[in-house]
Structure formats: structure tokens, C-alpha cells
Scaffold this motif. Sequence first.
Motif, PDB file in Angstrom:
ATOM      1  N   UNK A  60       0.862  -1.023   0.009  1.00  0.00           N
ATOM      2  CA  UNK A  60       0.166  -0.014   0.070  1.00  0.00           C
ATOM      3  C   UNK A  60       0.855   1.113   0.038  1.00  0.00           C
ATOM      4  N   UNK A  61       0.782   2.246  -0.940  1.00  0.00           N
ATOM      5  CA  UNK A  61       1.480   3.418  -1.231  1.00  0.00           C
ATOM      6  C   UNK A  61       0.619   4.422  -1.107  1.00  0.00           C
ATOM      7  N   UNK A  62       1.261   5.658  -0.449  1.00  0.00           N
ATOM      8  CA  UNK A  62       0.619   6.900  -0.507  1.00  0.00           C
ATOM      9  C   UNK A  62       1.395   7.906  -0.867  1.00  0.00           C
ATOM     10  N   UNK A  63       0.969   8.827  -1.428  1.00  0.00           N
ATOM     11  CA  UNK A  63       1.991   9.946  -1.875  1.00  0.00           C
ATOM     12  C   UNK A  63       1.417  11.197  -1.415  1.00  0.00           C
ATOM     13  N   UNK A  64       2.193  12.190  -0.889  1.00  0.00           N
ATOM     14  CA  UNK A  64       1.602  13.279  -0.115  1.00  0.00           C
ATOM     15  C   UNK A  64       2.719  14.445  -0.239  1.00  0.00           C
ATOM     16  N   UNK A  65       2.286  15.722  -0.240  1.00  0.00           N
ATOM     17  CA  UNK A  65       3.385  16.673  -0.349  1.00  0.00           C
ATOM     18  C   UNK A  65       3.796  16.819   1.282  1.00  0.00           C
ATOM     19  N   UNK A  66       4.899  17.294   1.301  1.00  0.00           N
ATOM     20  CA  UNK A  66       5.580  17.602   2.380  1.00  0.00           C
ATOM     21  C   UNK A  66       4.863  18.981   3.051  1.00  0.00           C
ATOM     22  N   UNK A  67       4.647  18.687   4.549  1.00  0.00           N
ATOM     23  CA  UNK A  67       4.059  19.825   5.104  1.00  0.00           C
ATOM     24  C   UNK A  67       5.079  21.006   5.102  1.00  0.00           C
ATOM     25  N   UNK A  68       4.709  22.110   4.781  1.00  0.00           N
ATOM     26  CA  UNK A  68       5.556  23.247   5.010  1.00  0.00           C
ATOM     27  C   UNK A  68       6.010  23.550   6.141  1.00  0.00           C
ATOM     28  N   UNK A  69       7.475  23.872   6.211  1.00  0.00           N
ATOM     29  CA  UNK A  69       8.053  23.736   7.464  1.00  0.00           C
ATOM     30  C   UNK A  69       8.123  25.187   8.355  1.00  0.00           C
ATOM     31  N   UNK A  70       7.890  25.000   9.544  1.00  0.00           N
ATOM     32  CA  UNK A  70       7.963  26.599  10.263  1.00  0.00           C
ATOM     33  C   UNK A  70       8.407  26.252  11.704  1.00  0.00           C
ATOM     34  N   UNK A  71       9.139  27.050  12.344  1.00  0.00           N
ATOM     35  CA  UNK A  71       9.478  26.883  13.624  1.00  0.00           C
ATOM     36  C   UNK A  71       8.474  27.229  14.454  1.00  0.00           C
ATOM     37  N   UNK A  72       8.490  26.645  15.995  1.00  0.00           N
ATOM     38  CA  UNK A  72       7.351  27.102  16.760  1.00  0.00           C
ATOM     39  C   UNK A  72       7.300  28.556  17.352  1.00  0.00           C
ATOM     40  N   UNK A  73       8.443  29.377  17.191  1.00  0.00           N
ATOM     41  CA  UNK A  73       8.621  30.716  17.339  1.00  0.00           C
ATOM     42  C   UNK A  73       7.665  31.527  16.166  1.00  0.00           C
ATOM     43  N   UNK A  74       7.840  31.105  14.981  1.00  0.00           N
ATOM     44  CA  UNK A  74       7.081  31.459  13.667  1.00  0.00           C
ATOM     45  C   UNK A  74       5.786  31.437  13.775  1.00  0.00           C
ATOM     46  N   UNK A  75       5.311  30.281  14.169  1.00  0.00           N
ATOM     47  CA  UNK A  75       3.892  30.075  14.302  1.00  0.00           C
ATOM     48  C   UNK A  75       3.233  30.432  15.610  1.00  0.00           C
ATOM     49  N   UNK A  76       3.892  30.890  16.531  1.00  0.00           N
ATOM     50  CA  UNK A  76       3.414  31.503  17.717  1.00  0.00           C
ATOM     51  C   UNK A  76       2.878  33.093  17.455  1.00  0.00           C
ATOM     52  N   UNK A  77       3.511  33.616  16.228  1.00  0.00           N
ATOM     53  CA  UNK A  77       2.936  34.872  15.928  1.00  0.00           C
ATOM     54  C   UNK A  77       1.844  34.951  15.290  1.00  0.00           C
ATOM     55  N   UNK A  78       0.983  35.724  15.716  1.00  0.00           N
ATOM     56  CA  UNK A  78      -0.391  36.080  14.789  1.00  0.00           C
ATOM     57  C   UNK A  78      -0.231  36.432  13.392  1.00  0.00           C
ATOM     58  N   UNK A  79       0.941  37.107  12.984  1.00  0.00           N
ATOM     59  CA  UNK A  79       0.921  37.488  11.696  1.00  0.00           C
ATOM     60  C   UNK A  79       1.963  36.521  10.935  1.00  0.00           C
ATOM     61  N   UNK A  80       1.790  35.187  11.451  1.00  0.00           N
ATOM     62  CA  UNK A  80       2.546  34.281  10.587  1.00  0.00           C
ATOM     63  C   UNK A  80       1.645  34.121   9.382  1.00  0.00           C
ATOM     64  N   UNK A  81       2.344  33.462   8.052  1.00  0.00           N
ATOM     65  CA  UNK A  81       1.821  33.402   6.818  1.00  0.00           C
ATOM     66  C   UNK A  81       0.609  32.437   6.937  1.00  0.00           C
ATOM     67  N   UNK A  82       0.635  31.101   7.736  1.00  0.00           N
ATOM     68  CA  UNK A  82      -0.604  30.418   7.572  1.00  0.00           C
ATOM     69  C   UNK A  82      -1.843  30.836   8.194  1.00  0.00           C
ATOM     70  N   UNK A  83      -1.707  31.849   9.119  1.00  0.00           N
ATOM     71  CA  UNK A  83      -3.023  32.781   9.816  1.00  0.00           C
ATOM     72  C   UNK A  83      -3.333  33.854   8.981  1.00  0.00           C
ATOM     73  N   UNK A  84      -2.518  34.419   8.312  1.00  0.00           N
ATOM     74  CA  UNK A  84      -2.932  35.430   7.253  1.00  0.00           C
ATOM     75  C   UNK A  84      -3.673  34.805   6.204  1.00  0.00           C
ATOM     76  N   UNK A  85      -3.225  33.659   5.623  1.00  0.00           N
ATOM     77  CA  UNK A  85      -3.989  32.994   4.641  1.00  0.00           C
ATOM     78  C   UNK A  85      -5.173  32.611   5.011  1.00  0.00           C
ATOM     79  N   UNK A  86      -5.188  32.151   6.379  1.00  0.00           N
ATOM     80  CA  UNK A  86      -6.653  31.622   6.797  1.00  0.00           C
ATOM     81  C   UNK A  86      -7.746  32.979   6.910  1.00  0.00           C
ATOM     82  N   UNK A  87      -7.110  34.009   7.673  1.00  0.00           N
ATOM     83  CA  UNK A  87      -7.983  35.118   7.643  1.00  0.00           C
ATOM     84  C   UNK A  87      -8.555  35.664   6.457  1.00  0.00           C
TER      85      UNK A  87
END
Length: 466
Positions: A60-87
Motif C-alpha cells: 500500500x503506497x500513499x503519496x503526499x506533499x511535505x508539510x511546509x516547515x515552520x518553527x514554533x517561534x514563527x507559528x506563535x506569532x499572529x502574523x505568520x503566513x498560515x494565519x494570514x492566509x486563513x484570515x
Amino acid sequence: MIELKTKIHDQYTLELKTSCQTESVQPINEFSTEIWLFIPENLQSNEPTYTSDSFYEDLKTRLRLKTPQYTPEELAKREALPYQRLQKAIDNRHNAETLRHQVSMTCNAIKSCLRDALDEAVRQPQHHQQLEKINRLTRKMLESYRSIEASTVQLPETSRESYYFGLEFLYQQILHYYYHTLKGHFDSDTTQLLLDIQLEMERRNFALPHPDNPEANQYFLDRMAELKKYIESELYIRSHKKNSGYLLEQLLFMLAAGIAMAFAIFINYHTRNAANQYSLPIILLMIVSYMFKDRIKDWVKSWFRNGAGEIINDRRMRLEMRGTDIGSARQGYSSLRASNAPEIVLQYHAPSSGNEEVLHYRRILRLKRQRITSLSHHPFSGVNEICRISFARLMRWMDNPSQTIFRTQPDGHTDIFTGSRTYHLQLIIINRFQKQEQIHHLTIDLNRKGIVGINIRNKKEAAKIV
């Protein structure tokens, strides 16, 4: 860059996770994997008993894109790219698919970031201070995600559900990775974090396990699997099968028929003068020539099949995400004797006391980097292929896992005790990308109850997976 991680998925299944780092300067990135599985002959894994259909049922094989890498310090900030795109997706309330994509990418980024941070922390000799920092950043990541909740009031009910699915998924994954990584060894700060999350889940009526409620536990596990599929499906690459080398195969078979016909014509040509006599030997010779014609046709067809095995693959697939063609994949399988394996494989193969059969699996993956980049504003850096191989079929032919054995002592007393019956499979994996090549040698110990352990070996060192 290629990285391989190995683990036991369940008692019968081995999981291989290959991470491939793509190169943006190359329009086409090609990765190839070859797996050589050496199996003891008494486990009945030869070509007649272990066909390609049997192998692909166990693979059984499954292919997926690698999750974009962020540090905890980056994702702790409200202005991080993922939260901006979600908003931004929430503000564009009429595009439900875009919102689901952004929820998925944000949650996957937080999950992967937390998993890597915890794995790195527990490897440190003094990890308590590091855990305090991770706990603090985890709270801030949750606060950043929850800060968007007020904006979802304006959304339709179905779109608003996507946001809350993401929130429940985050709570579940945080609990999961803390419990499985730290093994219950929590300090007071970590304990308080987990209690706060559980109280928040109860307040929101999210699924939670209960020690004395089997139905609730079953629902919790089902809900966890459902949310995992919902969130992570945005990263999975879908494949569509198509024929591989069909035209080439037909041309080769036509050539085989032509060679056989040429043989029959050659016999007729050299007996053309004697054929008018209609003697019995001439008639028999012509009959035999046509008999050999059909045999030659089958022999040449079989030779072409074996010789073109690397060209004519068992399966070929078109890869797509959200309707975009992003590449292709080819797979092939063959069974052979151990002595027929390539020299580079035999160099890593450890000598065995008995005969072995070899299963050879090959996969070639071609990715269109620019099309992958166009799928999202998030920085995708590569792909992960998760390959699971089940050995349950082989275990049918194994002896009992424990057997009674005897030994007589010098005083005449006979000791009666039990011993474990274990089989050893060797797995040699060759990963290639551009000019890079990695070779991994694994020994898999298993008995009739399942996989006992895995040893990763190379010529200099060996490491045990527990």
C-alpha cells in the motif's frame, strides 16, 4: 535530498516513509526507488505462488506533499503566513474550498511543527527547560488560531464547520503527540497544559476518551481518524492508473510472430523442390515446422517480456491535485533467484544459510515542480511517500512461534524448555535522485505472531528499532 524513516505500523506491516526534497531549478524532478526483498525459500514466495497481483495486494503506497516547515517561534506569532492566509480565506466568505484548504494547511503546519519540536526536545539530555518553552509556544499557537474564531461568525454553517474541525483536530493532535512522545512523564507545567486542553474540549463538546465508557472511546478513535483524513487529505496526491507500454508490448509481440513465421517460410523455401513429390517425410517436415513456429512465437514473447521488464511496467499512474496534472509514476514487480540480483545489491546482502527467493519492486516518480508550486501560496518543498508492506501472507507457512526443545545434562537429567522460532527477511532499498544514491539494508525478524523487530544495517554500523 532523500530521507528514509522506518517503523512497525502494526504487527504484520512494515512502514517505509521516504522524504524527497525537490529542486526548484529543475522543471522535472525524478525520484526512483528499488526494493529487493530476500525471503527464505520455505515461505513459498516464488513466482508461481507469489504473483504480481499478490504483491500489490500486500503493498500500500500513499503519496503526499511535505508539510511546509515552520518553527514554533514563527507559528506563535499572529502574523505568520498560515494565519494570514486563513484570515483572508474567511474574509472571502463565498469560497468554501479555499477556506478548507487554508484550515488544512494551518493545522498541518502546527501539527508537524509541534511533533518535530517534541521529538527534538526528548533527545536532549536536559529537556525540561526546552519543554517549558514548547509548552509556552503551544499555548500561543492555539491562541493565534483561536483569535480568528470571531471572524467565522459571518460564514455559512458549512464553512464555519471547517474552522471548528481544524480546532478539534489541533486539540487531538497536541494531546496525541504529548502523550506518545513523553510517555506520560509530565512535569507540572505540561500537566496543566493538557488539563486546560481537555477542559476546553469538554466545554466545546469535542470528543474525549473516558476510562469507563467503551462507546465514548470508540467514538473518540473514529472521530480522530475522521478528522485526520479531513485535514490531511489536502496534502495527498491522487493517482489515476493508465496502461504502461501497451504499444511497445504489442510491437514486440508482432515481432515475435514475424520471427516464428520467418522460420516456417525458411523451411518451406528449402524444401520447395521436393514438396511437389508429396512424400511422407516432406509432409512430416512441414507439419513439424509449423509446430515449431508456434513454440518459437511463445518463446520469443516470453523472452521479450523478461528482457523488457524495466520498460514495460506493471502500473503507470498520472498524478494530480485539485484537477492539476503534477507528474507521473511507474511501478514494476518481478520475482527472481537471489543469485540473479545485481552485484551492488549482493554486496549489501548478508549471506544466508538457506536458499532465498527475491521480490524486486521498482518505482519511478516524476514531478512537475512549477505546477506543484502553483497549487498554493504555501512553500511546498517536496513529497513524502508512505509505503506499507504486509507480511501476513508469508506467515501462513511459518512454524509455531515457540517450540519445545530438550537438553540432557551430564547427570542424566533432561531439561525441557521452549525456544522462539524466528524468520529473517532482508530488505535492501536503493533511493536515487539526480546524482544522489542512498542504499539501506534492513533485516526484519518475524514469527507467526507478527514482526518481532527491525535492524537497520550498513557496512559499518547497525541500529536497533524498538
